[in-house]
Design an enzyme around this catalytic site. Structure first.
Site, PDB file in Angstrom:
ATOM      1  N   HIS A   1      -9.676   2.174   4.617  1.00  0.00           N
ATOM      2  CA  HIS A   1      -8.403   2.302   5.326  1.00  0.00           C
ATOM      3  C   HIS A   1      -8.575   3.303   6.482  1.00  0.00           C
ATOM      4  O   HIS A   1      -9.297   4.286   6.336  1.00  0.00           O
ATOM      5  CB  HIS A   1      -7.304   2.764   4.362  1.00  0.00           C
TER       6      HIS A   1
ATOM      7  N   GLY B   1       2.393   2.220  10.655  1.00  0.00           N
ATOM      8  CA  GLY B   1       3.453   3.217  10.505  1.00  0.00           C
ATOM      9  C   GLY B   1       4.179   3.545  11.798  1.00  0.00           C
ATOM     10  O   GLY B   1       4.938   4.497  11.868  1.00  0.00           O
TER      11      GLY B   1
ATOM     12  N   SER C   1       2.868  -2.311  10.227  1.00  0.00           N
ATOM     13  CA  SER C   1       4.310  -2.558  10.432  1.00  0.00           C
ATOM     14  C   SER C   1       4.743  -3.979  10.061  1.00  0.00           C
ATOM     15  O   SER C   1       5.631  -4.558  10.689  1.00  0.00           O
ATOM     16  CB  SER C   1       4.728  -2.208  11.865  1.00  0.00           C
TER      17      SER C   1
ATOM     18  N   ASN D   1       0.876  -1.174   0.000  1.00  0.00           N
ATOM     19  CA  ASN D   1       0.000   0.000   0.000  1.00  0.00           C
ATOM     20  C   ASN D   1       0.911   1.221   0.000  1.00  0.00           C
ATOM     21  O   ASN D   1       1.485   1.566   1.027  1.00  0.00           O
ATOM     22  CB  ASN D   1      -0.900  -0.028   1.243  1.00  0.00           C
TER      23      ASN D   1
ATOM     24  N   GLU E   1      -6.778   5.588   7.493  1.00  0.00           N
ATOM     25  CA  GLU E   1      -6.444   6.968   7.134  1.00  0.00           C
ATOM     26  C   GLU E   1      -7.624   7.637   6.434  1.00  0.00           C
ATOM     27  O   GLU E   1      -7.863   8.834   6.597  1.00  0.00           O
ATOM     28  CB  GLU E   1      -5.176   6.987   6.263  1.00  0.00           C
TER      29      GLU E   1
ATOM     30  N   LYS F   1       0.207   4.287  -0.374  1.00  0.00           N
ATOM     31  CA  LYS F   1      -0.389   5.515   0.177  1.00  0.00           C
ATOM     32  C   LYS F   1      -0.127   6.678  -0.796  1.00  0.00           C
ATOM     33  O   LYS F   1      -0.122   6.464  -1.991  1.00  0.00           O
ATOM     34  CB  LYS F   1       0.147   5.784   1.581  1.00  0.00           C
TER      35      LYS F   1
ATOM     36  N   GLU G   1      -6.200  -4.101  10.363  1.00  0.00           N
ATOM     37  CA  GLU G   1      -5.077  -3.191  10.605  1.00  0.00           C
ATOM     38  C   GLU G   1      -5.319  -2.376  11.876  1.00  0.00           C
ATOM     39  O   GLU G   1      -5.967  -1.324  11.817  1.00  0.00           O
ATOM     40  CB  GLU G   1      -4.915  -2.227   9.430  1.00  0.00           C
TER      41      GLU G   1
HETATM   42  P1  PGA Z   1       2.561   0.185   7.549  1.00  0.00           P
HETATM   43  O1  PGA Z   1       1.138   0.574   6.914  1.00  0.00           O
HETATM   44  O2  PGA Z   1       2.952  -1.146   6.975  1.00  0.00           O
HETATM   45  O3  PGA Z   1       3.485   1.297   7.126  1.00  0.00           O
HETATM   46  O4  PGA Z   1       2.364   0.110   9.019  1.00  0.00           O
HETATM   47  C1  PGA Z   1       0.156  -0.377   6.728  1.00  0.00           C
HETATM   48  C2  PGA Z   1      -1.075   0.227   6.101  1.00  0.00           C
HETATM   49  O5  PGA Z   1      -1.450   1.347   6.481  1.00  0.00           O
HETATM   50  O6  PGA Z   1      -1.698  -0.384   5.216  1.00  0.00           O
END
Ligand code: PGA
Length: 251
Positions: free
Chosen positions: A95, A173, A213, A9, A97, A11, A167
């Site tokens: 997601h 992140g 992560s 992903n 976000e 982003k 998630e």
């Molecule tokens: P990350 O993000 O692997 O950087 O923690 C995962 C995601 O938001 O899909």
């Protein structure tokens, strides 16, 4: 038998030129599509390059979002119909976000899931709790409610083909991965919820990813868990070698 699905992903990162460079670097190095499904979810402006690359490789392509109407006067939105026509396979929806920064509701996500199926693509439906919710011990109820709302009105056949990504927001992140046991526990709870809403076969078929992560160092341990069928990976999917290590985790 569920096929593992590892999805990057990106982003809001990478322009079309950087996308091209990434694709050059992974050319010929993806696992066979009948072993592991390799997916990249990318910004809309990068999808064209990914779709072209996917035509003669084992890569599948995901959009990171779409609107729930097929077309019309919705300035700035991305049409699911156009995504499908250009050759996109999956769309990530819900997601954290998007739920957090852009105020997407469970209802929006459900409408998007329907739009994605209507246009012959498949959704990667994200869910996950905040640290506050986990500390209050309410994470399972929270996540199951998100899944129930996202799937409302979908058929068993549609849910069988869907991908769900668990998630936990506190692990995204942050470098703070949920333990493999915590991830397994929630992925199992999601599968049980699907069984309750539909039936045993649908629960057996639906693929559930863990995200937050995930990196080459922990992907094997996560993938060894019985209810974890894949990963949705942000940071560690952005560099070709790291992405390749993730999708080739079986080697
Ligand atoms: P990350 O993000 O692997 O950087 O923690 C995962 C995601 O938001 O899909």
């Amino acid at each position: 038998m569920r096929k593992p699905i590892i999805a990057g992903n990106w982003k809001m990162n990478k322009n079309p030129e950087e996308t091209q460079e990434f694709l050059e670097a992974i050319k010929g190095k993806l696992p066979a599509a009948d072993q592991v499904e390799s997916v990249i979810a990318a910004p809309a402006i990068d999808l064209n390059a990914l779709v072209w690359f996917s035509k003669d490789s084992d890569l599948k392509v995901a959009a990171e979002n779409c609107y729930f109407e097929d077309e019309g006067a919705f300035t700035g939105e991305t049409s699911p119909k156009a995504l499908s026509e250009m050759g996109v396979d999956y769309v990530v929806i819900g997601h954290s976000e998007r739920r957090g920064y852009f105020h997407e509701t469970d209802e929006d996500i459900n409408k998007k899931a329907k739009a994605i199926f209507r246009n012959n693509m498949l959704p990667i439906i994200c869910c996950g709790e905040s640290l506050e919710t986990r500390e209050a011990g309410k994470q399972t109820d929270w996540v199951v409610a998100q899944i129930k709302a996202a799937l409302a009105g979908l058929t068993a056949e549609e849910v069988s083909k869907s991908v769900i990504a668990y998630e936990p927001i506190w692990a995204i992140g942050t470098g703070k991965t949920a333990s493999a046991d915590q991830a397994q526990e929630m992925c199992h709870a999601i599968r049980e919820a699907v069984k309750g809403l539909y039936n045993e076969q649908t629960a057996e078929n639906v693929r559930i990813q863990y995200g937050g992560s995930v990196k080459p160092a922990n992907v094997k341990e996560l993938m060894a868990k019985p209810d974890i069928d894949g990963g949705l990976v942000g940071g560690a999917s952005m560099v070709p070698d790291s992405f390749l290590a993730l999708v080739n985790y079986q080697n």
